[in-house]
Design a protein around this motif. Structure first.
Motif, PDB file in Angstrom:
ATOM      1  N   GLY A 222       0.827  -1.207   0.000  1.00  0.00           N
ATOM      2  CA  GLY A 222       0.000   0.000   0.000  1.00  0.00           C
ATOM      3  C   GLY A 222       0.863   1.259   0.000  1.00  0.00           C
ATOM      4  O   GLY A 222       2.010   1.255  -0.461  1.00  0.00           O
ATOM      5  N   GLY A 223       0.293   2.318   0.546  1.00  0.00           N
ATOM      6  CA  GLY A 223       0.936   3.620   0.548  1.00  0.00           C
ATOM      7  C   GLY A 223       2.332   3.636   1.179  1.00  0.00           C
ATOM      8  O   GLY A 223       3.232   4.324   0.692  1.00  0.00           O
TER       9      GLY A 223
ATOM     10  N   HIS B  53      -3.890   5.439   5.869  1.00  0.00           N
ATOM     11  CA  HIS B  53      -5.186   5.273   6.547  1.00  0.00           C
ATOM     12  C   HIS B  53      -5.337   3.856   7.078  1.00  0.00           C
ATOM     13  O   HIS B  53      -6.207   3.563   7.887  1.00  0.00           O
ATOM     14  CB  HIS B  53      -6.350   5.683   5.630  1.00  0.00           C
ATOM     15  N   ASP B  54      -4.451   2.963   6.625  1.00  0.00           N
ATOM     16  CA  ASP B  54      -4.500   1.589   7.112  1.00  0.00           C
ATOM     17  C   ASP B  54      -3.142   0.919   6.939  1.00  0.00           C
ATOM     18  O   ASP B  54      -2.189   1.554   6.481  1.00  0.00           O
ATOM     19  CB  ASP B  54      -5.594   0.795   6.378  1.00  0.00           C
TER      20      ASP B  54
ATOM     21  N   ASP C  34      -1.508  -2.395   5.133  1.00  0.00           N
ATOM     22  CA  ASP C  34      -1.748  -3.474   4.170  1.00  0.00           C
ATOM     23  C   ASP C  34      -0.602  -4.471   4.236  1.00  0.00           C
ATOM     24  O   ASP C  34       0.535  -4.126   3.919  1.00  0.00           O
ATOM     25  CB  ASP C  34      -1.824  -2.899   2.746  1.00  0.00           C
TER      26      ASP C  34
HETATM   27 MN    MN Z   1      -3.355   1.324   2.586  1.00  0.00          MN
END
Ligand code: MN
Ligand code: CTP
Ligand code: MN
Ligand code: MN
Length: 396
Positions: A199-200, A209-210, A212
């Motif tokens: 992810g990011g 935001h989370d 992964d």
């Molecule tokens: Mn993410």
């Protein structure tokens, strides 16, 4: 001569997966404005509109182009012939360059509808259509939604109750903390397993935001049944607040060799996965401490709100766990690294330019009628006849 260089027009490859797009770019004045237009268009568009023209997608393409430019735009003339930047967007750019702000954007920022939709779509478990329903019902605050006597999914209940925790940016250190918790648990179940933060964060973002996490094992098939055991252990440690486990059949786990589904822009894949909320200890300790209440779907929203407001030693964090069979690992890695726009164009480019079907499971050459297996991310780009774009330059 200097002036001439400054007015040079920008050359842009049509697909964002052909371009290098860093996180820190040169056109933040413009992208800040287009991000508002993009969001607002998403709130306005009805979901069954997506087959036709989408203003939201058009703005996302403008954003992807602006983020990839090697210099700041100083005159609208420079982007006159740039693909994806249409007449309306050019007018907005001109206004931004001249006035440093744009009337249409300022009006959106002031509008009640935009602000309420932004608030409601910020609730975990609530998409645009749910947010619109809440807004159209006349609700104006999260408290209204909490008090309102309507059917809510379990995810939405947790999303509402833990809104503050979940909207606190996740730090990279917290992602690493969750990764090592999951890695330790998983290693004790299945030695040799790999856990990767995607992810990011993999694209170089310092907040997200989370979290992964891709979970895989070099021995194909060893990963079968693993996620259930990981979740059992997380549950025993009282780390899970809420979760949804998507199991899938063996046949779905393997990339279908016959290209029966048309290539789509869908982000959906068939990996076994879990998306949920964990309670992460605020202070990292050696020992695992009991921190969160167990998942209880029968908990009332009032109980959840009380829990979220109680003096607690943990913070609710969104986590995605994805099980990827070894043979599909590098396609899964590309897909789960993103960003979404990069994936979208990668798949579109593969279909239109190469007659290949790309997903998070693999790459299928429709002309040759064969599946292309990959042993590295570089190889995926090589098959796609693209320069290798490192994760940090996939922030389209
Ligand atoms: Mn993410
Ligand atoms: N993704 C996917 N299938 C899903 C959800 C996400 O393939 N069901 C991919 C998306 O393409 C995305 C990446 O996984 O690029 C990570 O998704 P997400 O966590 O939603 O976004 P991030 O890019 O990580 O951004 P953030 O920092 O906000 O989490
Ligand atoms: Mn959006
Ligand atoms: Mn995610």
């Amino acid at each position: 001569n200097y002036k001439q260089t400054k007015l040079n027009c920008f050359q842009v490859d049509p697909y964002c997966c052909q371009r290098r797009t860093p996180l820190q770019h040169h056109n933040k004045l413009l992208t800040d404005a287009f991000e508002i237009l993009e969001e607002n268009a998403e709130y306005i568009e009805s979901s069954n509109d997506t087959k036709g023209y989408s203003r939201n997608l058009a703005y996302r393409r403008v954003l992807a182009v602006l983020r990839s430019l090697p210099q700041a735009v100083t005159s609208v003339k420079q982007i006159k012939d740039v693909k994806h930047i249409g007449g309306h967007s050019q007018k907005i750019i001109q206004e931004l360059l001249e006035e440093k702000c744009c009337l249409e954007v300022e009006e959106i920022k002031r509008s009640v509808r935009y602000n309420k939709m932004k608030l409601f779509t910020g609730v975990f478990g609530a998409g645009v259509s749910t947010a619109r329903r809440w807004y159209d019902t006349g609700m104006t605050s999260l408290n209204d939604v909490i008090q309102h006597n309507e059917d809510r999914s379990t995810a939405q209940k947790y999303g509402l109750a833990f809104f503050d925790d979940l909207n606190m940016p996740v730090l990279k250190a917290e992602a690493e903390q969750v990764k090592s918790i999951v890695k330790n648990i998983t290693e004790s179940i299945l030695p040799g397993v790999s856990v990767t933060v995607t992810g990011g964060f993999r694209r170089g973002k310092t907040v997200g935001h989370d979290i992964d996490l891709l979970i895989s094992h070099p021995k194909e098939g060893a990963e079968i049944g693993l996620l259930g055991k990981i979740l059992e252990k997380l549950q025993q440690l009282n780390l899970i607040l809420y979760g949804s486990h998507n199991k899938c059949t063996y046949s779905e786990r393997h990339f279908t060799e016959e290209p029966r589904d048309p290539p789509t822009n869908s982000q959906m894949d068939h990996f076994e996965k879990w998306f949920g909320i964990i309670g992460l200890p605020k202070i990292s300790t050696e020992k695992t401490v009991l921190i969160a209440e167990n998942d209880a779907s029968d908990k009332s929203i009032k109980d959840l709100v009380d829990l979220s407001k109680s003096e607690k030693s943990w913070t609710a964090k969104r986590v995605d766990l994805i099980i990827v069979p070894s043979s599909q690992y590098f396609y899964g890695l590309v897909g789960w690294t993103g960003n979404k726009m990069f994936n979208r164009d990668l798949r579109l480019y593969a279909q239109k330019e190469l007659n290949m079907r790309l997903s998070s499971h693999g790459l299928y050459d429709l002309t040759k009628g064969c599946l292309l297996t990959s042993n590295s991310e570089e190889e995926v780009f090589k098959y796609l006849k693209l320069p290798v774009i490192p994760p940090e330059l996939r922030n389209c």
